[in-house]
Write a protein that holds these residues in place. Structure first.
Motif, PDB file in Angstrom:
ATOM      1  N   PHE A   5       1.084  -1.621  -0.033  1.00  0.00           N
ATOM      2  CA  PHE A   5       0.202   0.281   0.040  1.00  0.00           C
ATOM      3  C   PHE A   5       0.702   1.363  -0.167  1.00  0.00           C
ATOM      4  O   PHE A   5       0.404   2.291  -0.645  1.00  0.00           O
ATOM      5  CB  PHE A   5      -0.907  -0.270   0.856  1.00  0.00           C
ATOM      6  CG  PHE A   5      -1.813   1.035   1.050  1.00  0.00           C
ATOM      7  CD1 PHE A   5      -3.250   1.332  -0.098  1.00  0.00           C
ATOM      8  CD2 PHE A   5      -2.321   1.956   2.190  1.00  0.00           C
ATOM      9  CE1 PHE A   5      -4.154   2.290  -0.286  1.00  0.00           C
ATOM     10  CE2 PHE A   5      -2.924   2.832   1.386  1.00  0.00           C
ATOM     11  CZ  PHE A   5      -3.288   3.230   0.803  1.00  0.00           C
ATOM     12  N   VAL A  58       3.009  -4.985  -3.761  1.00  0.00           N
ATOM     13  CA  VAL A  58       2.109  -4.246  -3.991  1.00  0.00           C
ATOM     14  C   VAL A  58       1.000  -4.967  -5.140  1.00  0.00           C
ATOM     15  O   VAL A  58       0.022  -4.352  -5.274  1.00  0.00           O
ATOM     16  CB  VAL A  58       2.873  -3.264  -5.846  1.00  0.00           C
ATOM     17  CG1 VAL A  58       2.282  -2.859  -6.943  1.00  0.00           C
ATOM     18  CG2 VAL A  58       3.926  -2.453  -4.965  1.00  0.00           C
ATOM     19  N   GLU A  59       1.342  -6.559  -5.763  1.00  0.00           N
ATOM     20  CA  GLU A  59       0.740  -6.814  -6.754  1.00  0.00           C
ATOM     21  C   GLU A  59      -1.011  -7.451  -6.039  1.00  0.00           C
ATOM     22  O   GLU A  59      -1.870  -7.546  -6.503  1.00  0.00           O
ATOM     23  CB  GLU A  59       1.319  -8.509  -7.558  1.00  0.00           C
ATOM     24  CG  GLU A  59       0.060  -9.187  -8.753  1.00  0.00           C
ATOM     25  CD  GLU A  59       1.387  -9.742  -9.058  1.00  0.00           C
ATOM     26  OE1 GLU A  59       1.927 -10.304  -8.935  1.00  0.00           O
ATOM     27  OE2 GLU A  59       0.104 -10.115 -10.505  1.00  0.00           O
ATOM     28  N   ALA A  62      -2.892  -4.556  -4.749  1.00  0.00           N
ATOM     29  CA  ALA A  62      -3.616  -3.491  -6.603  1.00  0.00           C
ATOM     30  C   ALA A  62      -4.570  -4.814  -6.312  1.00  0.00           C
ATOM     31  O   ALA A  62      -6.008  -4.197  -6.362  1.00  0.00           O
ATOM     32  CB  ALA A  62      -2.552  -4.435  -7.580  1.00  0.00           C
TER      33      ALA A  62
ATOM     34  N   PRO B  79      -4.634   5.749  -4.707  1.00  0.00           N
ATOM     35  CA  PRO B  79      -3.745   3.805  -5.278  1.00  0.00           C
ATOM     36  C   PRO B  79      -5.057   3.295  -5.761  1.00  0.00           C
ATOM     37  O   PRO B  79      -4.143   2.567  -6.447  1.00  0.00           O
ATOM     38  CB  PRO B  79      -3.619   4.081  -3.394  1.00  0.00           C
ATOM     39  CG  PRO B  79      -4.809   4.874  -2.248  1.00  0.00           C
ATOM     40  CD  PRO B  79      -5.509   5.660  -3.895  1.00  0.00           C
ATOM     41  N   ALA B  80      -6.301   2.962  -6.361  1.00  0.00           N
ATOM     42  CA  ALA B  80      -6.288   2.115  -7.111  1.00  0.00           C
ATOM     43  C   ALA B  80      -6.249   2.411  -8.247  1.00  0.00           C
ATOM     44  O   ALA B  80      -5.940   1.206  -8.610  1.00  0.00           O
ATOM     45  CB  ALA B  80      -7.965   2.309  -7.053  1.00  0.00           C
ATOM     46  N   ALA B  83      -2.998   1.138  -8.992  1.00  0.00           N
ATOM     47  CA  ALA B  83      -2.627  -0.261  -9.013  1.00  0.00           C
ATOM     48  C   ALA B  83      -3.165  -1.099 -10.270  1.00  0.00           C
ATOM     49  O   ALA B  83      -2.630  -2.016 -10.768  1.00  0.00           O
ATOM     50  CB  ALA B  83      -4.098  -0.676  -7.880  1.00  0.00           C
ATOM     51  N   LEU B  84      -4.277  -0.026 -11.225  1.00  0.00           N
ATOM     52  CA  LEU B  84      -4.360  -0.855 -12.071  1.00  0.00           C
ATOM     53  C   LEU B  84      -2.782  -1.591 -13.538  1.00  0.00           C
ATOM     54  O   LEU B  84      -2.927  -2.089 -13.829  1.00  0.00           O
ATOM     55  CB  LEU B  84      -4.575   0.053 -13.549  1.00  0.00           C
ATOM     56  CG  LEU B  84      -6.547   0.232 -12.787  1.00  0.00           C
ATOM     57  CD1 LEU B  84      -6.381   1.009 -12.838  1.00  0.00           C
ATOM     58  CD2 LEU B  84      -7.768  -0.555 -13.102  1.00  0.00           C
ATOM     59  N   VAL B  86      -0.042  -2.731 -12.298  1.00  0.00           N
ATOM     60  CA  VAL B  86      -0.162  -4.167 -12.515  1.00  0.00           C
ATOM     61  C   VAL B  86      -0.481  -5.073 -13.556  1.00  0.00           C
ATOM     62  O   VAL B  86       0.128  -6.284 -13.813  1.00  0.00           O
ATOM     63  CB  VAL B  86      -0.381  -4.869 -10.652  1.00  0.00           C
ATOM     64  CG1 VAL B  86      -0.191  -6.108 -10.542  1.00  0.00           C
ATOM     65  CG2 VAL B  86       0.442  -3.662  -9.938  1.00  0.00           C
ATOM     66  N   ARG B  90       1.276  -7.122 -16.023  1.00  0.00           N
ATOM     67  CA  ARG B  90       0.794  -8.436 -16.360  1.00  0.00           C
ATOM     68  C   ARG B  90       0.230  -9.082 -17.794  1.00  0.00           C
ATOM     69  O   ARG B  90       0.541 -10.527 -17.618  1.00  0.00           O
ATOM     70  CB  ARG B  90      -0.431  -8.932 -15.392  1.00  0.00           C
ATOM     71  CG  ARG B  90       0.477  -9.059 -13.859  1.00  0.00           C
ATOM     72  CD  ARG B  90       1.475 -10.727 -13.815  1.00  0.00           C
ATOM     73  NE  ARG B  90       1.744 -11.137 -12.436  1.00  0.00           N
ATOM     74  CZ  ARG B  90       3.341 -11.649 -12.286  1.00  0.00           C
ATOM     75  NH1 ARG B  90       4.246 -11.298 -13.619  1.00  0.00           N
ATOM     76  NH2 ARG B  90       3.497 -11.823 -11.197  1.00  0.00           N
TER      77      ARG B  90
END
Lengths: 128, 234
Positions: A5, A58-59, A62, B79-80, B83-84, B86, B90
């Motif tokens: 986080f 992080v993964e 997330a 933060p969300a 987070a995208l 990742v 991937r």
């Protein structure tokens, strides 16, 4: 979890700082997204082995956030209670604008995407 | 002496109550949605917003008081979004495969979303502040509010319109795409992410992971493009 986080927040903070300095219109979290993506590529390609443990955190964080993405829009959405008078006065016209433009955007986007993808496929197929 | 009314007066003044309620309602809405096989009308954002709005109106609670608690959830939008990244990395192979259609759709879609909104709301003679508040409605809440205030709109109104747009897109996308016979989930996801930002993206993730990926990508990219084109078009 905290480490993951904190990393996400740090990237957002960095993004906000860059936006501020450059005076650009690009939102801070979006810059943070790009910076994090680049860092993850470095880590996962093995160019930055120090970051592996952090990137796993992080993964996980997330994925937890993305599963609940909708939740984060709820507080802003409840703000509708402040605009009930406007809704009563202009509700029909607002509904017409929202409905028709969203519908139009969805249709134009999906057709453009599919059409351009077909053209690209044909070009690639022809080039081989 | 201390009956339920006093307890309510005491608790409703604290952020704890509103934060807990928001989370509890969300958990229940998610469970309901799962039970109904993620039917578009059981959209958890729609159900949660409607429930919380009804609670506020029924109890006469001011929005500011509710937001003191709910702001902790609201804060996670940033933060969300980060987070995208990742998902983006991937599934880099998918991203590269569709890079060209995605970029073309980004510019065409962004232009259509903004210009159609401005034109139609002017035709319908909506007020200038309302038009400015409507223009960035397809982008994610925080960005849309910033754009809106820079062009003379009302950011709070924009937030409500952004959420409404997100919900409409999330409700329409599945039946619409099925009716149109579109089976390309990258295309379906990109369309709903561009038109309906995070709420559309959340919907896309419940339907298909590739759709979710492209929805998130469209949302992030559209935030950039819209913030550049809205001031030029308004």
């Amino acid at each position: 979890m905290v480490r993951g986080f904190a990393t996400l927040l740090a990237f957002q903070l960095f993004g906000e700082a860059l936006t501020f300095w450059s005076g650009s219109r690009v939102p801070g979290p979006v810059i943070g997204l790009v910076l994090l993506a680049v860092s993850l590529v470095f880590v996962w390609r093995g160019w930055m082995s120090a970051g592996v443990a952090v990137s796993e955190d992080v993964e996980k964080t997330a994925n937890g956030l993305i599963v609940n993405l909708g939740l984060f829009f709820v507080p802003a959405g409840v703000g509708i209670v402040q605009h009930l008078d406007l809704l009563a006065a202009e509700g029909t016209r607002l509904a017409i604008v929202l409905l028709s433009t969203t519908l139009l955007t969805l249709i134009v986007c999906v057709w453009t995407f599919v059409l351009v993808d077909r053209l690209v496929q044909r070009y690639r197929g022809g080039a081989q | 002496m201390t009956g339920p009314v006093e307890l309510w007066v005491y608790l409703s003044a604290s952020p704890l109550l509103w934060l807990t309620l928001t989370l509890a309602v969300w958990v229940a809405a998610r469970a309901l949605s799962a039970r109904l096989n993620n039917h578009p009308l059981a959209n958890p954002v729609l159900v949660s917003v409607a429930t919380m709005a009804a609670v506020l109106l029924a109890t006469g609670t001011r929005y500011e008081r509710f937001f003191e608690g709910a702001q902790f959830v609201h804060f996670l939008l940033g933060p969300a979004t980060v987070a995208l990244a990742v998902q983006l990395v991937r599934q880099w192979a998918e991203v590269r495969r569709y890079a060209i259609p995605a970029l073309v759709t980004l510019f065409v879609g962004s232009l259509v979303a903004v210009s159609s909104t401005i034109m139609l709301s002017k035709i319908l003679r909506l007020g200038q502040t309302t038009v400015a508040s409507l223009a960035p409605k397809s982008t994610t809440a925080g960005v849309a509010m910033a754009i809106s205030s820079s062009i003379g709109g009302d950011p709070a109104l924009t937030a409500a319109l952004v959420i409404a747009t997100g919900l409409l897109g999330a409700l329409m996308v599945t039946p619409l795409m099925n009716a149109m016979g579109i089976r390309n989930y990258a295309a379906r996801g990109f369309a709903v992410g561009l038109a309906s930002h995070g709420i559309g993206t959340a919907r896309a993730f419940t339907v298909d992971p590739v759709a979710g990926l492209f929805a998130g990508m469209a949302m992030a990219l559209n935030a950039i493009v819209t913030s550049v084109i809205v001031p030029l078009l308004i």
